[in-house]
Design a protein around this motif. Structure first.
Motif, PDB file in Angstrom:
ATOM      1  N   ASN A  61     -21.872  -4.609  28.697  1.00 21.98           N
ATOM      2  CA  ASN A  61     -21.576  -4.325  27.290  1.00 21.98           C
ATOM      3  C   ASN A  61     -20.864  -5.511  26.654  1.00 21.98           C
ATOM      4  N   VAL A  62     -21.652  -6.440  26.140  1.00 24.41           N
ATOM      5  CA  VAL A  62     -21.133  -7.630  25.472  1.00 24.41           C
ATOM      6  C   VAL A  62     -21.831  -7.766  24.125  1.00 24.41           C
ATOM      7  N   LEU A  63     -21.292  -8.615  23.260  1.00 25.18           N
ATOM      8  CA  LEU A  63     -21.839  -8.759  21.904  1.00 25.18           C
ATOM      9  C   LEU A  63     -23.293  -9.218  21.919  1.00 25.18           C
ATOM     10  N   GLU A  64     -23.664  -9.970  22.956  1.00 28.98           N
ATOM     11  CA  GLU A  64     -25.024 -10.513  23.011  1.00 28.98           C
ATOM     12  C   GLU A  64     -26.072  -9.441  23.294  1.00 28.98           C
ATOM     13  N   PHE A  65     -25.657  -8.304  23.859  1.00 25.85           N
ATOM     14  CA  PHE A  65     -26.648  -7.257  24.163  1.00 25.85           C
ATOM     15  C   PHE A  65     -27.356  -6.770  22.896  1.00 25.85           C
ATOM     16  N   PRO A  66     -26.625  -6.280  21.872  1.00 21.69           N
ATOM     17  CA  PRO A  66     -27.336  -5.816  20.672  1.00 21.69           C
ATOM     18  C   PRO A  66     -28.108  -6.924  19.972  1.00 21.69           C
ATOM     19  N   VAL A  67     -27.622  -8.152  20.056  1.00 24.30           N
ATOM     20  CA  VAL A  67     -28.345  -9.277  19.445  1.00 24.30           C
ATOM     21  C   VAL A  67     -29.726  -9.421  20.090  1.00 24.30           C
ATOM     22  N   LEU A  68     -29.751  -9.442  21.405  1.00 22.03           N
ATOM     23  CA  LEU A  68     -31.019  -9.597  22.125  1.00 22.03           C
ATOM     24  C   LEU A  68     -31.890  -8.352  21.997  1.00 22.03           C
ATOM     25  N   PHE A  69     -31.271  -7.191  22.030  1.00 26.46           N
ATOM     26  CA  PHE A  69     -32.015  -5.937  21.937  1.00 26.46           C
ATOM     27  C   PHE A  69     -32.783  -5.860  20.617  1.00 26.46           C
ATOM     28  N   TRP A 106     -26.882 -12.127  31.995  1.00 27.32           N
ATOM     29  CA  TRP A 106     -25.489 -12.495  31.749  1.00 27.32           C
ATOM     30  C   TRP A 106     -25.059 -13.573  32.742  1.00 27.32           C
ATOM     31  N   LYS A 107     -24.200 -14.461  32.295  1.00 26.84           N
ATOM     32  CA  LYS A 107     -23.808 -15.646  33.058  1.00 26.84           C
ATOM     33  C   LYS A 107     -23.296 -15.317  34.461  1.00 26.84           C
ATOM     34  N   ASP A 108     -22.542 -14.225  34.587  1.00 28.08           N
ATOM     35  CA  ASP A 108     -21.921 -13.904  35.877  1.00 28.08           C
ATOM     36  C   ASP A 108     -22.913 -13.382  36.903  1.00 28.08           C
ATOM     37  N   THR A 109     -24.041 -12.890  36.456  1.00 30.69           N
ATOM     38  CA  THR A 109     -25.022 -12.313  37.382  1.00 30.69           C
ATOM     39  C   THR A 109     -26.393 -12.975  37.245  1.00 30.69           C
ATOM     40  N   ALA A 110     -26.433 -14.100  36.536  1.00 32.91           N
ATOM     41  CA  ALA A 110     -27.710 -14.772  36.291  1.00 32.91           C
ATOM     42  C   ALA A 110     -28.326 -15.310  37.570  1.00 32.91           C
ATOM     43  N   GLY A 111     -27.501 -15.535  38.611  1.00 32.97           N
ATOM     44  CA  GLY A 111     -28.040 -16.033  39.873  1.00 32.97           C
ATOM     45  C   GLY A 111     -29.019 -15.062  40.493  1.00 32.97           C
ATOM     46  N   PRO A 129     -21.568 -16.718  26.440  1.00 38.39           N
ATOM     47  CA  PRO A 129     -21.023 -16.722  25.079  1.00 38.39           C
ATOM     48  C   PRO A 129     -20.497 -18.080  24.636  1.00 38.39           C
ATOM     49  N   ALA A 130     -20.206 -18.950  25.598  1.00 38.27           N
ATOM     50  CA  ALA A 130     -19.688 -20.272  25.242  1.00 38.27           C
ATOM     51  C   ALA A 130     -20.715 -21.111  24.494  1.00 38.27           C
ATOM     52  N   ASP A 131     -22.007 -20.884  24.764  1.00 39.80           N
ATOM     53  CA  ASP A 131     -23.017 -21.697  24.082  1.00 39.80           C
ATOM     54  C   ASP A 131     -24.177 -20.885  23.501  1.00 39.80           C
ATOM     55  N   PHE A 132     -24.085 -19.555  23.564  1.00 43.13           N
ATOM     56  CA  PHE A 132     -25.200 -18.718  23.126  1.00 43.13           C
ATOM     57  C   PHE A 132     -25.490 -18.907  21.631  1.00 43.13           C
ATOM     58  N   LEU A 136     -28.928 -20.327  19.736  1.00 41.68           N
ATOM     59  CA  LEU A 136     -29.679 -19.639  18.688  1.00 41.68           C
ATOM     60  C   LEU A 136     -29.786 -20.477  17.419  1.00 41.68           C
ATOM     61  N   SER A 137     -28.795 -21.320  17.168  1.00 41.77           N
ATOM     62  CA  SER A 137     -28.790 -22.105  15.914  1.00 41.77           C
ATOM     63  C   SER A 137     -29.982 -23.059  15.848  1.00 41.77           C
ATOM     64  N   ALA A 138     -30.606 -23.326  16.986  1.00 43.50           N
ATOM     65  CA  ALA A 138     -31.777 -24.209  16.999  1.00 43.50           C
ATOM     66  C   ALA A 138     -33.012 -23.529  16.428  1.00 43.50           C
ATOM     67  N   PHE A 139     -32.925 -22.217  16.216  1.00 46.98           N
ATOM     68  CA  PHE A 139     -34.075 -21.463  15.716  1.00 46.98           C
ATOM     69  C   PHE A 139     -33.792 -20.923  14.320  1.00 46.98           C
ATOM     70  N   ASP A 140     -34.795 -21.017  13.437  1.00 43.28           N
ATOM     71  CA  ASP A 140     -34.669 -20.402  12.120  1.00 43.28           C
ATOM     72  C   ASP A 140     -34.843 -18.891  12.246  1.00 43.28           C
ATOM     73  N   PRO A 141     -34.191 -18.119  11.372  1.00 37.82           N
ATOM     74  CA  PRO A 141     -34.338 -16.658  11.449  1.00 37.82           C
ATOM     75  C   PRO A 141     -35.747 -16.205  11.067  1.00 37.82           C
ATOM     76  N   THR A 142     -36.268 -15.236  11.810  1.00 36.49           N
ATOM     77  CA  THR A 142     -37.515 -14.563  11.441  1.00 36.49           C
ATOM     78  C   THR A 142     -37.130 -13.275  10.724  1.00 36.49           C
ATOM     79  N   THR A 143     -37.368 -13.237   9.412  1.00 29.92           N
ATOM     80  CA  THR A 143     -36.876 -12.109   8.619  1.00 29.92           C
ATOM     81  C   THR A 143     -37.797 -10.903   8.662  1.00 29.92           C
ATOM     82  N   GLU A 144     -39.050 -11.111   9.067  1.00 34.00           N
ATOM     83  CA  GLU A 144     -39.995  -9.996   9.099  1.00 34.00           C
ATOM     84  C   GLU A 144     -39.868  -9.218  10.400  1.00 34.00           C
ATOM     85  N   VAL A 145     -39.804  -7.887  10.297  1.00 32.25           N
ATOM     86  CA  VAL A 145     -39.813  -7.005  11.460  1.00 32.25           C
ATOM     87  C   VAL A 145     -41.235  -6.484  11.647  1.00 32.25           C
TER      88      VAL A 145
END
Length: 500
Positions: A61-69, A106-111, A129-132, A136-145
């Motif tokens: 349960n981290v902030l990146e979960f809903p972002v990726l979901f 997640w970084k701690d279990t990515a192995g 989270p240190a570089d996530f 993402l900033s390298a990609f433009d947002p896709t606004t269409e769902v």
């Protein structure tokens, strides 16, 4: 045509600057959550991921979960959430069974996830989270769902696999949209002013639907805890002013028994929801007294998105029951031949309606066995009273048959919970040459309490019929639990010195 991700679009347009998710002092507003999810969508599209493709998520349960979901949902992909504690061979099974094209870990279990991905031949993206955000900033947002049909699959939720290999329950966009709405509108009356406790794992159906999806639909904020700890939960309730707590019975028991709990201000709580397993009546009564709140207990499964039946606000609450079917759901009890069971008798719960899954991924025979004539057969035993309220008796497979008599573990556990020293109890069947099965009980005590096994056995003997009380009792430090905190009876076995 709709997409579960449309809920985020709608809420971000109305409440963009309101907090969507928080973890400690870190917060994402709805506008930020949407922006990052849209960048994930572009990342996935650049990798050729689109409608119907499977995307693995191995995150706590981290902030990146809903972002990726929501990012994956936006391109029409099917999300395969996994417990980050899984080992590489377990992750490999999920990836192979689902046919996933990419996995985020997640970084701690990515192995572990990385080894599994390499074995399958797909990419594993490490999430740190240190570089996530920079990634993402390298990609433009896709606004269409991407539009999806109501019966298009949105997630594959792998069941716990109590028998055989885990199976992926196919939940559709309609299943999850409907169940999130039922949670928000019927059970919790969520608004944008609510703070919802996010201690249930988001990779599990209960946390995903009743925590994340219901909050996003309503514009509430979800306060995340990566792994449940009773003190951290109490600190979050106090610090974040949590108004809605959603948990499983062991979470309530652990907070109730936490040392120093009386030092926390929990007055912000207005509603508590319990599911996942039966709530011991003594735990419920003591928690409500200590925390000055009401717990509404209900029932559901991964295969039902999960909410099927609940003690609902505005209706009579019957302690010890799971209430009545929620909106859009029919429930009945059937015998082994699928005949309806009369009121007051025990039968298997069968469920029909909006939240029932499409089926098990790639397993048509298992689907036909589970869903017959439109009714999903749960494997749970219950009885129904004259008012239509259901009471769980036990899992069908947990039934103990001692000398020809049926013994339901929950009934014996309830008796043990009445002892003031008992924190947790689990009753199991032990193979016996004469009786078929004997009754055993593993018990964890409250901190600072002491009682011997013999005294507990006598305590139970005074409270249940002679054929029901546990002849074998043993004290443990803690009971084995699944990812949601549900006690796992199947992993309990009696030590040699406990056998009579």
């Amino acid at each position: 045509m709709t997409n579960l991700a449309d809920n985020l679009t709608a809420t971000a347009s109305r409440h963009g600057q309101r907090p969507a998710v928080r973890l400690g002092d870190s917060v994402l507003t709805y506008a930020q959550l949407q922006d990052q999810a849209q960048r994930v969508a572009t990342m996935l599209k650049d990798r050729g991921i689109g409608p119907g493709d499977r995307v693995g998520l191995v995150l706590p349960n981290v902030l990146e979960f809903p972002v990726l979901f929501y990012g994956a949902l936006s391109v029409g992909a099917i999300v395969v959430p996994m417990n980050p504690l899984l080992k590489d061979r377990e992750v490999q099974y999920y990836l192979e069974d689902s046919g996933a094209q990419i996995v985020f870990a997640w970084k701690d279990t990515a192995g572990e996830a990385g080894k599994a991905a390499a074995a399958v031949g797909i990419e594993c993206v490490r999430v740190d989270p240190a570089d996530f955000a920079d990634q993402l900033s390298a990609f433009d947002p896709t606004t269409e769902v991407v539009s999806r049909a109501d019966d298009d699959t949105v997630v594959l939720l792998y069941t716990s696999g109590t028998t055989g290999q885990p199976k992926g329950a196919e939940l559709t966009h309609f299943n999850m949209m409907s169940n999130a709405a039922v949670t928000a509108e019927t059970l919790t009356h969520l608004t944008e002013d609510d703070m919802v406790m996010g201690c249930l794992p988001l990779f599990h159906c209960f946390g995903l639907t009743c925590g994340l999806n219901a909050s996003v639909l309503s514009g509430s904020c979800l306060a995340l805890i990566p792994r449940f700890d009773p003190i951290e939960a109490l600190e979050t309730i106090q610090g974040a002013q949590v108004s809605i707590f959603i948990g499983v019975p062991t979470m309530y028991a652990r907070m109730l028994n936490a040392e120093g709990r009386e030092n926390f201000d929990v007055s912000s709580l207005r509603s508590c929801i319990s599911g996942g397993s039966a709530m011991p009546v003594e735990v419920m009564k003591n928690f409500e007294s200590a925390f000055d709140c009401i717990i509404l207990e209900g029932y559901g499964l991964s295969e039902t998105s999960p909410v099927a039946c609940f003690n609902q606000p505005g209706m009579e609450r019957k302690t010890g029951t799971i209430g009545v079917p929620v909106r859009g759901v029919e429930m009945k009890l059937v015998d082994d031949d699928d005949n309806d069971v009369p009121v007051g008798e025990i039968g298997e719960i069968a469920i029909k309606g909006e939240p029932v899954m499409k089926g098990y991924w790639g397993r048509p025979e298992a689907t036909r066995e589970a869903i017959r004539d439109g009714w999903f057969h749960s494997g749970d035993l219950a009885e129904q009273d004259a008012d239509g309220y259901f009471t769980i008796v036990d899992r069908k497979k947990d039934l103990i048959i001692r000398g020809g008599f049926n013994v339901y573990p929950r009934e014996v556990e309830e008796a043990l919970y009445e002892h003031e020293a008992v924190a947790e109890a689990a009753v199991v069947g032990i193979a016996n040459d004469d009786l078929g099965e004997e009754i055993g009980a593993a018990v964890a005590l409250k901190a600072g309490s002491s009682i011997d096994a013999e005294a507990l056995r006598e305590f139970a003997k005074d409270r249940v019929a002679a054929y029901k009380y546990p002849r074998n009792v043993w004290i443990v430090d803690e009971l084995p639990k699944g990812p949601t905190g549900k006690i796992l009876r199947r992993e309990i076995s009696a030590p040699e010195d406990a056998l009579n």
